[in-house]
Scaffold this active site. Sequence first.
Site, PDB file in Angstrom:
ATOM      1  N   ASN A 123      18.384  37.563-115.102  1.00  0.00           N
ATOM      2  CA  ASN A 123      17.873  38.039-116.405  1.00  0.00           C
ATOM      3  C   ASN A 123      18.865  38.199-117.550  1.00  0.00           C
ATOM      4  O   ASN A 123      19.959  38.381-117.116  1.00  0.00           O
ATOM      5  CB  ASN A 123      17.106  39.532-116.431  1.00  0.00           C
ATOM      6  CG  ASN A 123      17.859  40.294-115.523  1.00  0.00           C
ATOM      7  OD1 ASN A 123      18.556  40.138-114.603  1.00  0.00           O
ATOM      8  ND2 ASN A 123      17.649  41.596-115.962  1.00  0.00           N
ATOM      9  N   GLU A 140      19.515  39.712-121.196  1.00  0.00           N
ATOM     10  CA  GLU A 140      19.120  40.903-122.188  1.00  0.00           C
ATOM     11  C   GLU A 140      19.729  40.801-123.534  1.00  0.00           C
ATOM     12  O   GLU A 140      20.625  39.931-123.673  1.00  0.00           O
ATOM     13  CB  GLU A 140      19.345  42.133-121.714  1.00  0.00           C
ATOM     14  CG  GLU A 140      18.547  42.289-120.521  1.00  0.00           C
ATOM     15  CD  GLU A 140      18.652  43.687-119.819  1.00  0.00           C
ATOM     16  OE1 GLU A 140      19.365  44.570-120.354  1.00  0.00           O
ATOM     17  OE2 GLU A 140      17.960  44.051-118.905  1.00  0.00           O
ATOM     18  N   CYS A 148      13.404  37.142-118.673  1.00  0.00           N
ATOM     19  CA  CYS A 148      13.579  37.565-117.384  1.00  0.00           C
ATOM     20  C   CYS A 148      14.196  36.401-116.458  1.00  0.00           C
ATOM     21  O   CYS A 148      13.947  35.279-116.776  1.00  0.00           O
ATOM     22  CB  CYS A 148      12.002  37.512-116.602  1.00  0.00           C
ATOM     23  SG  CYS A 148      11.128  38.966-117.413  1.00  0.00           S
ATOM     24  N   GLU A 204      13.211  34.781-113.750  1.00  0.00           N
ATOM     25  CA  GLU A 204      12.262  33.770-113.417  1.00  0.00           C
ATOM     26  C   GLU A 204      12.004  32.573-114.337  1.00  0.00           C
ATOM     27  O   GLU A 204      12.143  31.607-114.111  1.00  0.00           O
ATOM     28  CB  GLU A 204      10.931  34.447-113.104  1.00  0.00           C
ATOM     29  CG  GLU A 204      10.692  35.435-111.916  1.00  0.00           C
ATOM     30  CD  GLU A 204      11.059  36.940-112.326  1.00  0.00           C
ATOM     31  OE1 GLU A 204      11.804  37.157-113.381  1.00  0.00           O
ATOM     32  OE2 GLU A 204      10.424  37.620-111.898  1.00  0.00           O
ATOM     33  N   CYS A 215       6.781  40.047-113.622  1.00  0.00           N
ATOM     34  CA  CYS A 215       6.035  40.532-114.746  1.00  0.00           C
ATOM     35  C   CYS A 215       4.832  39.463-115.009  1.00  0.00           C
ATOM     36  O   CYS A 215       4.837  38.347-114.636  1.00  0.00           O
ATOM     37  CB  CYS A 215       6.840  40.907-115.933  1.00  0.00           C
ATOM     38  SG  CYS A 215       7.251  39.432-116.853  1.00  0.00           S
ATOM     39  N   CYS A 256       6.131  36.154-116.532  1.00  0.00           N
ATOM     40  CA  CYS A 256       6.647  34.999-115.503  1.00  0.00           C
ATOM     41  C   CYS A 256       5.609  34.620-114.830  1.00  0.00           C
ATOM     42  O   CYS A 256       5.704  33.492-114.405  1.00  0.00           O
ATOM     43  CB  CYS A 256       7.787  35.837-114.717  1.00  0.00           C
ATOM     44  SG  CYS A 256       9.161  36.188-115.811  1.00  0.00           S
TER      45      CYS A 256
HETATM   46  N1  THU Z   1      13.048  41.427-115.021  1.00  0.00           N
HETATM   47  C1  THU Z   1      13.128  40.280-114.685  1.00  0.00           C
HETATM   48  O1  THU Z   1      14.002  39.671-114.918  1.00  0.00           O
HETATM   49  N2  THU Z   1      12.048  39.705-114.060  1.00  0.00           N
HETATM   50  C2  THU Z   1      10.965  40.558-113.710  1.00  0.00           C
HETATM   51  O2  THU Z   1      10.291  40.171-113.002  1.00  0.00           O
HETATM   52  C3  THU Z   1      10.745  41.925-114.378  1.00  0.00           C
HETATM   53  C4  THU Z   1      11.946  42.330-115.123  1.00  0.00           C
HETATM   54  C5  THU Z   1      14.178  41.911-116.204  1.00  0.00           C
HETATM   55  C6  THU Z   1      13.689  41.983-117.571  1.00  0.00           C
HETATM   56  C7  THU Z   1      14.822  43.130-118.104  1.00  0.00           C
HETATM   57  O3  THU Z   1      16.039  42.499-118.236  1.00  0.00           O
HETATM   58  C8  THU Z   1      15.031  43.930-116.716  1.00  0.00           C
HETATM   59  O4  THU Z   1      14.440  43.084-115.718  1.00  0.00           O
HETATM   60  C9  THU Z   1      14.180  45.283-116.882  1.00  0.00           C
HETATM   61  O5  THU Z   1      12.940  45.095-117.165  1.00  0.00           O
END
Ligand code: THU
Length: 162
Positions: A62, A64, A73, A75, A112, A115
């Site tokens: 991920n 940010e 994310c 994925e 999520c 994704c």
């Molecule tokens: N996140 C992912 O990378 N994948 C997921 O399936 C759920 C959430 C990340 C997004 C964000 O950077 C952090 O996790 C918190 O939500």
Amino acid sequence: MKKLSITSTIEEYDSSAELNADDQALLAKAKDAGKNAYAPYSAFHVGAALRLENGVIVTGNNQENVAYPSGLCAERVAIFSAGANYPNVAVNTIAITCASAKFSVNRPLSPCGACRQVIAEYERKGGKDIRIILAGETGAVYIVSAMKDLLPLSFEADELKA
Ligand code: THU
């Protein structure tokens, strides 16, 4: 009126030690990828590793941003990278895992909805089910045999293609 039922089956393993060698290796790659996540806001580090049909492994984590919705994310970082670099190779398996600097994640990560939607489209594009391995830092590991099982009735409209 008819009632339609939607069911899907998830394999649950007590720990990653129960997985076969290929799946353990892919999950290890996902864990390594998660260590390089850029997650200064959530401190939640997610790693994804995809095994393509040609054996190549593509990873992502991920990313940010201070403008929160601009991040992505793990994925989608991984699967878009695969789509960009191996556009004609189907995905066989994706392993997804996470770790938090704030708490111990003792159950599998659940991807999520966005994704799921993206992976579902690559599943259709590749013409092959994508196996999904879901794990936390510790605890049970889930294996799902196709993204369509995690996202039934997903939006798809081939009519939108020009
Ligand atoms: N996140 C992912 O990378 N994948 C997921 O399936 C759920 C959430 C990340 C997004 C964000 O950077 C952090 O996790 C918190 O939500």
